[in-house]
Motif scaffolding. Structure first.
Motif, PDB file in Angstrom:
ATOM      1  N   HIS A 176       0.824  -1.207   0.000  1.00  0.00           N
ATOM      2  CA  HIS A 176       0.000   0.000   0.000  1.00  0.00           C
ATOM      3  C   HIS A 176       0.858   1.256   0.000  1.00  0.00           C
ATOM      4  CE1 HIS A 176      -4.100  -1.690   0.530  1.00  0.00           C
ATOM      5  NE2 HIS A 176      -3.371  -2.751   0.805  1.00  0.00           N
ATOM      6  N   SER A 177       2.015   1.166   0.618  1.00  0.00           N
ATOM      7  CA  SER A 177       3.008   2.247   0.599  1.00  0.00           C
ATOM      8  C   SER A 177       4.344   1.619   1.011  1.00  0.00           C
ATOM      9  CB  SER A 177       2.623   3.380   1.555  1.00  0.00           C
ATOM     10  OG  SER A 177       2.824   3.001   2.899  1.00  0.00           O
TER      11      SER A 177
ATOM     12  N   LYS B 214       3.485   0.377   4.595  1.00  0.00           N
ATOM     13  CA  LYS B 214       2.189  -0.247   4.903  1.00  0.00           C
ATOM     14  C   LYS B 214       1.905  -1.357   3.905  1.00  0.00           C
ATOM     15  CE  LYS B 214       0.289   3.921   6.928  1.00  0.00           C
ATOM     16  NZ  LYS B 214      -0.622   5.033   6.793  1.00  0.00           N
ATOM     17  N   TRP B 215       1.630  -2.564   4.450  1.00  0.00           N
ATOM     18  CA  TRP B 215       1.373  -3.731   3.619  1.00  0.00           C
ATOM     19  C   TRP B 215       0.219  -4.525   4.210  1.00  0.00           C
ATOM     20  CZ3 TRP B 215       5.955  -3.370   6.575  1.00  0.00           C
ATOM     21  CH2 TRP B 215       7.013  -2.723   5.950  1.00  0.00           C
ATOM     22  N   VAL B 216      -0.413  -5.350   3.380  1.00  0.00           N
ATOM     23  CA  VAL B 216      -1.410  -6.300   3.865  1.00  0.00           C
ATOM     24  C   VAL B 216      -0.969  -7.687   3.399  1.00  0.00           C
ATOM     25  CG1 VAL B 216      -3.812  -7.060   3.785  1.00  0.00           C
ATOM     26  CG2 VAL B 216      -3.295  -4.627   3.815  1.00  0.00           C
ATOM     27  N   PHE B 217      -0.836  -8.594   4.368  1.00  0.00           N
ATOM     28  CA  PHE B 217      -0.435  -9.968   4.085  1.00  0.00           C
ATOM     29  C   PHE B 217      -1.673 -10.847   4.058  1.00  0.00           C
ATOM     30  CE2 PHE B 217       1.024 -14.161   5.780  1.00  0.00           C
ATOM     31  CZ  PHE B 217       1.699 -14.556   4.635  1.00  0.00           C
TER      32      PHE B 217
ATOM     33  N   HIS C 116     -13.435 -11.266   4.904  1.00  0.00           N
ATOM     34  CA  HIS C 116     -12.325 -12.210   5.049  1.00  0.00           C
ATOM     35  C   HIS C 116     -11.525 -11.786   6.276  1.00  0.00           C
ATOM     36  CE1 HIS C 116      -9.233 -15.009   3.887  1.00  0.00           C
ATOM     37  NE2 HIS C 116      -8.330 -14.042   3.980  1.00  0.00           N
ATOM     38  N   HIS C 117     -11.379 -12.710   7.249  1.00  0.00           N
ATOM     39  CA  HIS C 117     -10.789 -12.359   8.540  1.00  0.00           C
ATOM     40  C   HIS C 117      -9.342 -12.803   8.715  1.00  0.00           C
ATOM     41  CE1 HIS C 117     -14.736 -11.054   9.834  1.00  0.00           C
ATOM     42  NE2 HIS C 117     -15.233 -12.212   9.452  1.00  0.00           N
ATOM     43  N   GLU C 118      -8.682 -13.274   7.671  1.00  0.00           N
ATOM     44  CA  GLU C 118      -7.321 -13.788   7.823  1.00  0.00           C
ATOM     45  C   GLU C 118      -6.232 -12.808   7.398  1.00  0.00           C
ATOM     46  OE1 GLU C 118      -6.694 -17.718   6.227  1.00  0.00           O
ATOM     47  OE2 GLU C 118      -8.772 -18.259   6.638  1.00  0.00           O
ATOM     48  N   ALA C 119      -6.587 -11.637   6.919  1.00  0.00           N
ATOM     49  CA  ALA C 119      -5.581 -10.680   6.459  1.00  0.00           C
ATOM     50  C   ALA C 119      -4.867 -10.028   7.648  1.00  0.00           C
ATOM     51  CB  ALA C 119      -6.227  -9.609   5.587  1.00  0.00           C
ATOM     52  N   VAL C 120      -3.614  -9.623   7.421  1.00  0.00           N
ATOM     53  CA  VAL C 120      -2.815  -8.986   8.468  1.00  0.00           C
ATOM     54  C   VAL C 120      -2.255  -7.675   7.927  1.00  0.00           C
ATOM     55  CG1 VAL C 120      -0.836  -9.228  10.029  1.00  0.00           C
ATOM     56  CG2 VAL C 120      -2.163 -11.264   9.372  1.00  0.00           C
ATOM     57  N   TRP C 121      -2.565  -6.566   8.612  1.00  0.00           N
ATOM     58  CA  TRP C 121      -2.055  -5.239   8.260  1.00  0.00           C
ATOM     59  C   TRP C 121      -0.678  -5.107   8.892  1.00  0.00           C
ATOM     60  CZ3 TRP C 121      -3.751  -1.562   5.024  1.00  0.00           C
ATOM     61  CH2 TRP C 121      -3.237  -0.276   5.141  1.00  0.00           C
ATOM     62  N   LEU C 122       0.332  -4.798   8.090  1.00  0.00           N
ATOM     63  CA  LEU C 122       1.706  -4.728   8.574  1.00  0.00           C
ATOM     64  C   LEU C 122       2.278  -3.334   8.414  1.00  0.00           C
ATOM     65  CD1 LEU C 122       2.978  -7.977   6.827  1.00  0.00           C
ATOM     66  CD2 LEU C 122       2.453  -7.717   9.247  1.00  0.00           C
ATOM     67  N   GLN C 123       2.973  -2.885   9.444  1.00  0.00           N
ATOM     68  CA  GLN C 123       3.755  -1.658   9.430  1.00  0.00           C
ATOM     69  C   GLN C 123       5.047  -1.995  10.166  1.00  0.00           C
ATOM     70  OE1 GLN C 123       0.339   0.738  11.112  1.00  0.00           O
ATOM     71  NE2 GLN C 123       1.248   2.252   9.747  1.00  0.00           N
ATOM     72  N   PRO C 124       6.117  -1.267   9.945  1.00  0.00           N
ATOM     73  CA  PRO C 124       7.359  -1.591  10.647  1.00  0.00           C
ATOM     74  C   PRO C 124       7.137  -1.712  12.161  1.00  0.00           C
ATOM     75  CG  PRO C 124       7.795   0.050   8.968  1.00  0.00           C
ATOM     76  CD  PRO C 124       6.296  -0.118   9.040  1.00  0.00           C
TER      77      PRO C 124
END
Length: 102
Positions: free
Chosen positions: A43-44, A47-50, A67-75
């Motif tokens: 996303h930037s 910022k990512w979505v796994f 969908h409940h399995e996604a993970v929002w990732l930031q450092p």
């Protein structure tokens, strides 16, 4: 797209359609297994979505289900996120039920 397994229109029996909340007789289904089992959306730069389970994410999208399995990732931070199907994409909700920080 072939990367996500492609889509096919399937005609359901009357009984199957009646069991669905939307009562539709024609639905989109994933045609075959996706090329990848997991994916990372960028996303930037920070910022990512796994998506750890691409087949399930695609099936939920085609069924118009969250969908409940996604993970929002930031450092330094990972948060469970709910992916909500929208026109041609998922919208993400960090405050939805099943979305928790980790």
């Amino acid at each position: 797209s072939r990367l996500v397994g492609g889509c096919a229109t399937v005609t359901l029996s009357g009984k199957e359609a009646d069991r669905r909340s939307d009562k539709r007789k024609q639905v989109l289904k994933r045609a075959r297994e996706p090329v990848f089992s997991a994916a990372l959306e960028l996303h930037s730069r920070t910022k990512w979505v796994f998506h750890p389970n691409i087949p399930q994410a695609i099936d939920d999208y085609l069924e118009h289900k969250p969908h409940h399995e996604a993970v929002w990732l930031q450092p330094g931070k990972a948060s469970q996120v709910t992916a909500i199907p929208d026109e041609g994409m998922f919208e993400y909700c960090l405050q939805c039920p099943c979305a928790t920080s980790g």
